[in-house]
Write a protein that holds these residues in place. Structure first.
Motif, PDB file in Angstrom:
ATOM      1  N   ALA A  94     -18.251 -64.352   0.113  1.00 37.67           N
ATOM      2  CA  ALA A  94     -17.075 -64.134   0.863  1.00 37.67           C
ATOM      3  C   ALA A  94     -16.645 -65.474   1.979  1.00 37.67           C
ATOM      4  N   ILE A  95     -17.742 -65.966   2.351  1.00 36.49           N
ATOM      5  CA  ILE A  95     -17.626 -66.933   3.428  1.00 36.49           C
ATOM      6  C   ILE A  95     -17.231 -68.396   2.646  1.00 36.49           C
ATOM      7  N   PRO A 195     -17.248 -61.273  -6.825  1.00 37.69           N
ATOM      8  CA  PRO A 195     -16.120 -62.069  -6.311  1.00 37.69           C
ATOM      9  C   PRO A 195     -15.134 -61.410  -5.908  1.00 37.69           C
ATOM     10  N   ALA A 196     -14.639 -60.002  -6.618  1.00 35.86           N
ATOM     11  CA  ALA A 196     -13.615 -59.243  -6.162  1.00 35.86           C
ATOM     12  C   ALA A 196     -13.824 -58.577  -4.991  1.00 35.86           C
ATOM     13  N   ASP A 201     -13.103 -57.415   0.879  1.00 37.44           N
ATOM     14  CA  ASP A 201     -13.704 -57.728   2.281  1.00 37.44           C
ATOM     15  C   ASP A 201     -12.876 -58.612   3.223  1.00 37.44           C
ATOM     16  N   LEU A 202     -12.414 -59.737   2.537  1.00 36.05           N
ATOM     17  CA  LEU A 202     -11.595 -60.708   3.302  1.00 36.05           C
ATOM     18  C   LEU A 202     -10.146 -60.181   3.604  1.00 36.05           C
ATOM     19  N   PRO A 208     -10.609 -48.829   4.763  1.00 33.18           N
ATOM     20  CA  PRO A 208     -10.934 -47.764   4.115  1.00 33.18           C
ATOM     21  C   PRO A 208     -11.353 -48.233   2.800  1.00 33.18           C
ATOM     22  N   ASP A 209     -12.607 -47.214   2.246  1.00 30.47           N
ATOM     23  CA  ASP A 209     -13.031 -47.486   0.837  1.00 30.47           C
ATOM     24  C   ASP A 209     -11.984 -47.108  -0.190  1.00 30.47           C
ATOM     25  N   ILE A 210     -11.543 -48.037  -0.803  1.00 35.62           N
ATOM     26  CA  ILE A 210     -10.451 -47.734  -1.916  1.00 35.62           C
ATOM     27  C   ILE A 210     -10.811 -46.932  -3.011  1.00 35.62           C
TER      28      ILE A 210
END
Length: 215
Positions: A94-95, A195-196, A201-202, A208-210
């Motif tokens: 993510a970073i 990666p997804a 997260d970004l 919410p948890d989709i």
């Protein structure tokens, strides 16, 4: 390998043009905090598993650098022929994706592997795994030091190097356990999704948890 015997090379802003780290590269990051939108990327550590680590210091213009101008590092991180080996890859991916505007793939995460096969414990930190599976002690006293300063101390550099020097050996142990328990394919499916997951997260989809059924 002890911290004192670690071999590391500090690079300013990017990897050298002629550096070949092979098909599987251990990678870690140091940042100013744990919020990719707020906290900047300061250091990227890499190792080919040969006992040496390469540290790329990422400095913004205010510290005499060019924050995202690191073409060699970006090329490695996006090269689909090079597997990026990480511990808690969800954050590192993510970073890196946010800071460098890239997609990091393919990825392997030793923390996911540990969670899939070491279900008898809740302790899956890198230091714990290195101690129990490799007999290696990693000191963590520099973990919360100031990674944003213009000049990193020798102690910081040595600490940062140690976080990638043992990942190849750790993955060898954990992959054997995944195969033994019949979960290697499941682990790979998790890695392919990273990666997804980082993009979610970004975008703020930690909650919410989709994937949740609740309304």
């Amino acid at each position: 390998m002890s911290r004192a015997s670690a071999v590391f090379h500090l690079h300013d802003g990017d990897l050298p043009d002629d550096l070949d780290l092979g098909p599987v590269v251990a990678i870690d990051t140091e940042t100013m905090g744990l919020n990719p939108h707020r906290d900047r990327l300061c250091l990227v550590q890499l190792s080919a598993g040969d006992g040496e680590a390469h540290l790329v210091q990422i400095r913004p213009v205010s510290l005499g650098g060019r924050y995202a101008d690191c073409p060699n590092l970006k090329a490695l991180l996006t090269d689909d022929s090079v597997t990026k080996l990480m511990h808690f890859a969800r954050f590192d991916v993510a970073i890196l994706q946010h800071a460098l505007d890239i997609t990091v793939a393919p990825v392997i995460c030793t923390k996911i592997a540990a969670r899939l096969v070491r279900t008898f414990t809740e302790r899956h930190g890198l230091a714990q795994l290195c101690r129990e599976l490799l007999g290696v002690e990693l000191a963590k006293h520099q973990q919360t030091s100031d990674w944003g300063q213009a000049t990193l101390t020798p102690e910081q550099q040595s600490y940062a190097a140690s976080d990638v020097l043992h990942l190849h050996a750790l993955w060898e142990k954990l992959e054997a356990l995944l195969i033994r328990e019949g979960r290697r394919d499941l682990a790979q499916a998790c890695y392919d999704f990273l990666p997804a997951r980082a993009r979610l997260d970004l975008l703020g989809y930690e909650e919410p948890d989709i994937f949740s059924h609740r309304a």
